[in-house]
Write a protein that holds these residues in place. Structure first.
Motif, PDB file in Angstrom:
ATOM      1  N   PHE A 103      -2.587   9.949   1.388  1.00 51.94           N
ATOM      2  CA  PHE A 103      -2.524   9.891   3.043  1.00 51.94           C
ATOM      3  C   PHE A 103      -2.022   8.561   3.100  1.00 51.94           C
ATOM      4  N   ASP A 104      -0.804   8.464   3.786  1.00 55.32           N
ATOM      5  CA  ASP A 104      -0.472   7.066   4.331  1.00 55.32           C
ATOM      6  C   ASP A 104      -0.883   6.708   5.641  1.00 55.32           C
ATOM      7  N   GLU A 105      -1.715   6.034   6.133  1.00 60.10           N
ATOM      8  CA  GLU A 105      -2.125   5.726   7.405  1.00 60.10           C
ATOM      9  C   GLU A 105      -1.875   7.174   8.334  1.00 60.10           C
ATOM     10  N   PRO A 106      -2.444   8.147   8.053  1.00 61.45           N
ATOM     11  CA  PRO A 106      -2.462   9.478   8.724  1.00 61.45           C
ATOM     12  C   PRO A 106      -2.853   9.260  10.315  1.00 61.45           C
ATOM     13  N   LYS A 134       0.746  -1.151   0.067  1.00 61.44           N
ATOM     14  CA  LYS A 134       0.083   0.024  -0.110  1.00 61.44           C
ATOM     15  C   LYS A 134       0.799   1.270  -0.090  1.00 61.44           C
ATOM     16  N   SER A 135       1.838   1.339   0.918  1.00 60.09           N
ATOM     17  CA  SER A 135       2.531   2.592   1.094  1.00 60.09           C
ATOM     18  C   SER A 135       3.494   2.455  -0.304  1.00 60.09           C
ATOM     19  N   THR A 136       4.067   1.587  -0.911  1.00 65.13           N
ATOM     20  CA  THR A 136       4.835   1.689  -2.045  1.00 65.13           C
ATOM     21  C   THR A 136       4.107   2.234  -3.240  1.00 65.13           C
TER      22      THR A 136
HETATM   23 MG    MG Z   1       2.464   1.098   4.707  1.00 69.54          MG
END
Ligand code: MG
Ligand code: ADP
Length: 240
Positions: free
Chosen positions: A160-163, A40-42
């Motif tokens: 937004f990455d796991e804000p 997901k982050s990538t």
């Molecule tokens: Mg991640």
């Protein structure tokens, strides 16, 4: 608004994204869910050019961004990003955090940038902290400043990455509320989140990722109410 075609990403020999195709429409909120390590982050970092794409294409408003001639700063001005760990500049006041990029990259003058900065800090409920330093703020307040800082570039979309993942539970709502307001104003957003309530309520689409693939996507009603894929069902069974 954002189109991803056959996106592959390797870290050395490790294939982390294995052929992602997806389109995000303007003014829509796409929530990305899935287990840790699923990519997901990538995925977000490739869209923001924080990672180099191995293969495939990413288009923003029909312009292919993974090209050698692309101006990375110009892309990041169009597509903002908010991280789990806030990433504010610790040695700068809140207002300086918010005004730095518009002054340096958008070439806004200080008066104009500060007026915009105060307006955005008001929007996230923090103008009273404009002259404080990040360490003097709670996690929830720092994350709201990070959102104001992203908005200061007048981006076309925000990732937004796991804000809210690094926040104490009592601070989650104040950040989600700011994001909910942005969504209601028509900001295009991709939100990686474990907040299933937010995904269900605010998401226009929900994407389930697992093992470097988009396994399933649909409306929140479809994904939460009637998931089709066994892996989606198994994941939701654990988190809901
Ligand atoms: Mg991640
Ligand atoms: P998620 O955000 O869904 O938890 P990530 O995108 O962070 O997943 O990671 C997906 C996979 O890629 C994991 O196996 C992770 O260890 C690996 N990975 C992420 N970043 C790097 C990196 N910079 N170098 C090597 N491997 C990485």
């Amino acid at each position: 608004m954002i189109k991803i075609e056959n996106l592959h990403k390797y870290f050395g020999k490790l294939e982390v994204l294995k052929g992602i195709d997806y389109e995000i429409q303007e003014k829509k909120v796409v929530c990305v869910i899935g287990p840790s390590g699923s990519g997901k982050s990538t995925f977000l970092r490739c869209i923001n050019m924080l990672e180099e794409v191995t293969d495939g294409a990413i288009y923003i408003k029909n312009v292919k961004i993974n090209e050698p001639k692309t101006n990375i700063n110009a892309i990041r001005a169009e597509v903002g990003m908010v991280f789990q760990q806030f990433n504010l500049f610790p040695h700068m006041t809140v207002i300086d955090n918010v005004t730095m990029a518009p002054m340096q990259i958008r070439k806004m003058n200080r008066t104009e940038a500060e007026a915009l900065g105060h307006e955005l800090l008001k929007k996230v409920g923090l103008d009273s902290k404009a002259y404080n330093y990040p360490e003097q703020l709670s996690g929830g307040q720092q994350q709201r400043v990070a959102i104001a800082r992203a908005l200061a570039m007048k981006p076309k979309a925000i990732l937004f990455d796991e804000p809210t993942s690094a926040l104490d539970p009592e601070m989650v709502k104040e950040v989600l509320d700011v994001m909910k307001n942005l969504a209601a104003e028509g900001m295009t957003m991709i939100v990686v989140t474990h907040e299933m309530g937010f995904a269900r309520e605010v998401g226009d689409r929900v994407v389930f990722m697992d093992g470097g693939y988009i396994v399933e996507e649909g409306t929140p009603e479809e994904i939460f109410g009637n998931p089709q894929n066994e892996r989606t069902k198994a994941f939701l069974g654990k988190v809901l």
